[in-house]
Design a protein around this motif. Structure first.
Motif, mmCIF file in Angstrom:
data_model
loop_
_atom_site.group_PDB
_atom_site.id
_atom_site.type_symbol
_atom_site.label_atom_id
_atom_site.label_comp_id
_atom_site.label_asym_id
_atom_site.label_seq_id
_atom_site.Cartn_x
_atom_site.Cartn_y
_atom_site.Cartn_z
ATOM 1 N N THR A 257 -4.595 -2.979 0.196
ATOM 2 C CA THR A 257 -3.784 -3.845 -0.657
ATOM 3 C C THR A 257 -3.693 -3.248 -2.055
ATOM 4 N N ASN A 258 -4.815 -2.802 -2.584
ATOM 5 C CA ASN A 258 -4.836 -1.993 -3.804
ATOM 6 C C ASN A 258 -6.130 -1.188 -3.831
ATOM 7 N N THR A 261 -8.746 -0.948 -6.838
ATOM 8 C CA THR A 261 -9.771 -1.940 -7.174
ATOM 9 C C THR A 261 -11.169 -1.456 -6.820
ATOM 10 N N THR A 331 -2.851 -12.859 -1.164
ATOM 11 C CA THR A 331 -3.598 -11.605 -1.047
ATOM 12 C C THR A 331 -3.397 -10.746 -2.288
ATOM 13 N N SER A 335 -6.207 -9.606 -5.199
ATOM 14 C CA SER A 335 -6.389 -8.202 -5.549
ATOM 15 C C SER A 335 -6.255 -7.973 -7.055
ATOM 16 N N LYS A 338 -9.338 -8.974 -8.847
ATOM 17 C CA LYS A 338 -10.391 -7.972 -8.662
ATOM 18 C C LYS A 338 -10.152 -6.778 -9.573
#
Length: 481
Positions: A257-258, A261, A331, A335, A338
């Motif tokens: 998602t990333n 992070t 979601t 992210s 975070k």
């Protein structure tokens, strides 16, 4: 059927009349042309004549027609049963085809059987991989070789390396070359990109990702590499137990998602060191090697921007989020929170790396490194399908690429990349009837590519009013992923 796109009433024999045809191959404008379409193909392109009486006529005077756009890095079919919203946003933005960057045996089987969803206006699936190479299926060199063999057997168009090491990557690449199937994707942290190019890697995604490619352009290369650790992955079951694959993919999805992070301060230091010791001569030598070995690059600048500016209002407050499925936004928001908790030193290193990525993209373009446009849409935080390709055009322009180069990266270059040169990507007889009608000249500015007056997909036409109605329906029932 599509929830969002109503079937076109303009199809069959269609004439785009008195339009300026733009050829991405040589950058030529040909004004006063009639483009005739029938049976999903362009049948003729000739000087404007008398209005047709046996066809739908679309007036093109003062407008420009270009081939439909290709997004060469997407994950639209990660949710094959719920792809309608994504496909609709692609149509609205002139995206007529894509390369699916993550697949599986079920997806390959459905593609071969012709059972994948095809709602109105759906883009063409130009190529798909099988399962990503990860520690789940490629934790050893032998496992990587076996995974490549299975994907070749199942009919994958290429193999994508996702999370590998130098040894597993090179083993997979050697076997792919032996079998005649292409391999591309992410370069592992412990692999020199020059070694990958010489070994025949097909494509490099996201300028690496990470610092791997940038280390090769550093005057302190050995020091950067020593400080660029291979990321530790979450525990993944290595034995075949019920549900193991689903669990593993859930863990991987949480990371992708990333990925920024999870950037450590050690990695952040490697970014700072690489960027502070940039050597233009070494960067040009790397570019020349990529040219020599036809090592394609898919920069996905929009992807790296949403990663490295993960909590920026530009992304977290993007008004186009209204088209995305609510669960997707949850979601993304998790992210971004975070990301905001990363230490300042890490966040600053990620943000400062942006200029280095633009500089590297321009260096590659100037050297003639083959490049294609892609977005990493569908699953990646902050990336709106369809619209993201136009964001990518903007970032490529920010890097200094000219409008014609950008147009080629989404039309003729994808055809060459896929080994289909001359089969799509131009406005010419025999080509697919996948067209975008523009209100502005795309050779003057990349921004013209979003001035869309209408889109033709497979010979069916949707006007600007039709496309706006599609957006209204998606906003009323958000469903893109």
């Amino acid at each position: 059927m599509s929830r969002y796109v109503e079937p076109s009433s303009v199809n069959g024999r269609v004439v785009v009349r008195d339009v300026t045809v733009v050829d991405p191959l040589d950058g030529r404008r040909s004004p006063g042309q009639d483009v005739v379409v029938e049976g999903g193909r362009i049948t003729s392109v000739t000087a404007t004549g008398a209005p047709a009486t046996d066809a739908h006529v679309l007036e093109g005077r003062g407008r420009f027609v270009v081939p439909g756009f290709m997004d060469m890095h997407m994950h639209a079919l990660n949710t094959p049963k719920d792809v309608d919203g994504t496909y609709a946003l692609m149509l609205v933005n002139g995206v007529v085809g894509f390369r699916q960057m993550s697949g599986n045996r079920a997806l390959l089987k459905a593609r071969n059987q012709g059972t994948l969803p095809q709602p109105a206006g759906a883009p063409a699936l130009k190529a798909t991989a099988g399962d990503l190479l990860t520690p789940l299926n490629a934790s050893t060199a032998d496992g990587a070789v076996q995974a490549v063999r299975e994907q070749h057997r199942d009919g994958a168009d290429f193999v994508k390396a996702g999370m590998t090491t130098r040894d597993t990557f090179l083993a997979a690449l050697q076997e792919a070359n032996r079998l005649g199937i292409r391999l591309g994707g992410h370069l592992p942290a412990d692999l020199d990109p020059r070694e990958a190019a010489r070994a025949g890697v097909w494509s490099v995604e996201h300028l690496g990702p990470g610092v791997t490619v940038f280390a090769a352009a550093s005057s302190k290369e050995s020091e950067v590499r020593a400080g660029n650790p291979t990321r530790k992955l979450p525990p993944i079951p290595r034995i075949k137990i019920p549900g193991a694959e689903k669990l593993a993919m859930k863990l991987i999805k949480g990371m992708v998602t990333n990925p920024a992070t999870s950037t450590s301060e050690v990695e952040a230091h490697a970014y700072d060191l690489a960027d502070g010791s940039y050597d233009q001569r070494k960067a040009e030598e790397l570019a020349a090697l990529f040219v020599e070995h036809t090592t394609w690059q898919c920069p996905t600048l929009i992807r790296v921007h949403t990663q490295q500016f993960g909590d920026s209002p530009e992304h977290t407050e993007d008004p186009r989020r209204r088209y995305m499925a609510p669960e997707e936004l949850r979601t993304w928001d998790k992210s971004s929170k975070k990301f905001s908790r990363l230490p300042d030193v890490t966040r600053n290193a990620l943000r400062n790396h942006w200029d280095a990525q633009l500089r590297m993209t321009k260096t590659f373009a100037d050297a003639g490194v083959p490049m294609i446009a892609g977005t990493d849409a569908c699953g990646a935080a902050g990336i709106i399908p369809g619209f993201a390709l136009h964001d990518e055009f903007g970032h490529l322009a920010e890097a200094g690429l000219d409008p014609l180069t950008i147009l080629r990266m989404t039309t003729t270059e994808p055809a060459r990349f896929l080994g289909e040169e001359g089969r799509f990507g131009r406005i010419a007889p025999g080509m697919p009837a996948d067209l975008v009608l523009l209100d502005e000249d795309p050779l003057e500015s990349h921004t013209a590519l979003r001035a869309i007056a209408g889109v033709m997909r497979d010979g069916s036409w949707w006007s600007r009013a039709d496309l706006d109605a599609v957006l209204e329906r998606i906003a009323a029932e958000p469903g893109a992923h």
